[in-house]
Design a protein around this motif. Structure first.
Motif, short mmCIF file in Angstrom:
data_model
loop_
_atom_site.label_atom_id
_atom_site.label_comp_id
_atom_site.label_asym_id
_atom_site.label_seq_id
_atom_site.Cartn_x
_atom_site.Cartn_y
_atom_site.Cartn_z
N LEU A 154 0.83 -1.21 0.00
CA LEU A 154 0.00 0.00 0.00
C LEU A 154 0.87 1.26 0.00
N ALA A 155 1.97 1.20 0.72
CA ALA A 155 2.88 2.35 0.75
C ALA A 155 3.42 2.65 -0.64
N GLU A 156 3.78 1.61 -1.38
CA GLU A 156 4.28 1.82 -2.73
C GLU A 156 3.19 2.37 -3.65
N SER A 157 1.96 1.93 -3.42
CA SER A 157 0.84 2.44 -4.21
C SER A 157 0.62 3.92 -3.95
N TYR A 158 0.62 4.30 -2.66
CA TYR A 158 0.46 5.71 -2.31
C TYR A 158 1.65 6.54 -2.79
N ARG A 159 2.82 5.92 -2.78
CA ARG A 159 4.01 6.61 -3.26
C ARG A 159 3.88 6.94 -4.75
N ALA A 160 3.35 5.98 -5.51
CA ALA A 160 3.12 6.21 -6.94
C ALA A 160 2.08 7.32 -7.13
N ASP A 200 -2.39 19.21 -2.92
CA ASP A 200 -3.31 18.60 -1.96
C ASP A 200 -3.30 17.07 -2.09
N ALA A 201 -3.19 16.58 -3.32
CA ALA A 201 -3.15 15.14 -3.54
C ALA A 201 -1.84 14.55 -3.02
N VAL A 202 -0.76 15.30 -3.14
CA VAL A 202 0.53 14.86 -2.59
C VAL A 202 0.41 14.73 -1.07
N LYS A 203 -0.20 15.73 -0.44
CA LYS A 203 -0.38 15.71 1.01
C LYS A 203 -1.27 14.54 1.44
N ALA A 204 -2.32 14.28 0.68
CA ALA A 204 -3.24 13.19 1.02
C ALA A 204 -2.53 11.84 0.95
N SER A 213 -0.12 11.52 3.88
CA SER A 213 -0.84 11.23 5.13
C SER A 213 -1.26 9.77 5.19
N ALA A 214 -1.70 9.24 4.05
CA ALA A 214 -2.11 7.83 4.00
C ALA A 214 -0.92 6.92 4.30
N ILE A 215 0.24 7.28 3.80
CA ILE A 215 1.45 6.48 4.06
C ILE A 215 1.78 6.48 5.55
N GLN A 216 1.70 7.65 6.17
CA GLN A 216 2.05 7.75 7.59
C GLN A 216 1.09 6.98 8.48
N GLU A 269 11.67 7.95 5.56
CA GLU A 269 12.14 8.06 4.17
C GLU A 269 11.04 8.58 3.25
N LEU A 270 9.84 8.05 3.42
CA LEU A 270 8.73 8.46 2.57
C LEU A 270 8.26 9.88 2.91
N ALA A 271 8.40 10.27 4.16
CA ALA A 271 8.05 11.64 4.55
C ALA A 271 9.00 12.63 3.90
N ILE A 272 10.27 12.26 3.81
CA ILE A 272 11.26 13.13 3.14
C ILE A 272 10.91 13.27 1.66
#
Length: 249
Positions: free
Chosen positions: A137-143, A155-159, A162-165, A176-179
């Motif tokens: 799921l993290a990789e999906s949100y990263r994409a 806004d979509a980047v922020k969303a 947030s989902a990753i966190q 790493e993903l927050a950076i």
């Protein structure tokens, strides 16, 4: 160590359930040699004893033995959804293993994502050491985050960030993903600032020869008109204070 399948059976056999009966016992006896026949018996038992945790667990095993992992997963999903059933933890582990097999076997991105979304909460409840579903799921949100950055949607980047966190991930992985999210938002801010400059200021500066649109270079100049001696005697080239006045200007 007892194989997981036998361990599941052992848990079920010791469970206090209101759905035990001749058909369940008969189905268990032929499960290894005739899983299709056993499945029919478990389903018959369920009709007269519902909800039946034991029936659902054994239905899952029968489906698994026939190679139908999706049906096995559905049966175990129904089993752990039964309130106050004994033996849910072991069945949940078996279900999580099955989800992973289905995930690895699928080539469809949407299907894999749907499986990961089902498995992720189980990893949390079981405190799984290897959270493959949450990582997927993290990789999906990263994409999604990268696509949003490319589309200029902060806004979509922020969303997505947030989902990753909110996922069940190691602290270092979240960091790493927050950076990455911070860098994406920074890039969008710079891009917006550059676009605003080009829209509002660049054309006028280009006409004045102070901005090169090809290189995006801005020429900073300080323009000053020397007053005539009649307007300001200090700027009379023949005067003693002329050079001093220029420096101050």
């Amino acid at each position: 160590m007892m194989p997981r399948e036998l361990l599941v059976a052992a848990v079920v056999l010791t469970a206090v359930s209101g759905c035990k009966g001749d058909k369940v016992l008969a189905g268990r006896r032929i499960l290894e040699t005739n899983p299709a026949g056993a499945l029919a018996l478990f389903q018959e038992a369920e009709k007269t004893h519902s909800p039946c945790f034991e029936c659902k667990v054994y239905e899952g095993l029968a489906h698994e033995k026939q190679g139908d992992l999706a049906a096995a997963a559905a049966a175990w999903e129904a089993a752990i959804a039964i309130p106050d059933a004994v033996g849910k933890t072991e069945v949940s582990w078996r279900l999580l293993d099955t989800y992973e097999k289905l995930f690895e076997a699928s080539k469809d991105r949407a299907e894999r994502l749907a499986i990961a979304k089902k498995a992720a909460p189980l990893e949390v409840s079981l405190a799984a050491a290897r959270a493959w579903a949450n990582e997927a799921l993290a990789e999906s949100y990263r994409a999604e985050m990268k696509a949003a950055q490319k589309a200029g949607k902060a806004d979509a980047v922020k969303a997505a960030a947030s989902a990753i966190q909110a996922l069940y991930l190691p602290v270092q992985r979240k960091r790493e993903l927050a950076i990455e999210a911070t860098e994406a938002l920074k890039a969008l801010f710079i891009e917006r600032a550059e676009n605003a400059f080009k829209e509002k200021v660049a054309a006028e500066l280009a006409e004045q020869g102070r901005f090169d649109p090809d290189t995006s270079e801005v020429a900073l100049t300080n323009r000053f008109t020397i007053p005539s001696p009649s307007k300001d005697p200090a700027f009379d080239p023949k005067g003693d204070g002329f050079k001093v006045a220029l420096r101050k200007a």
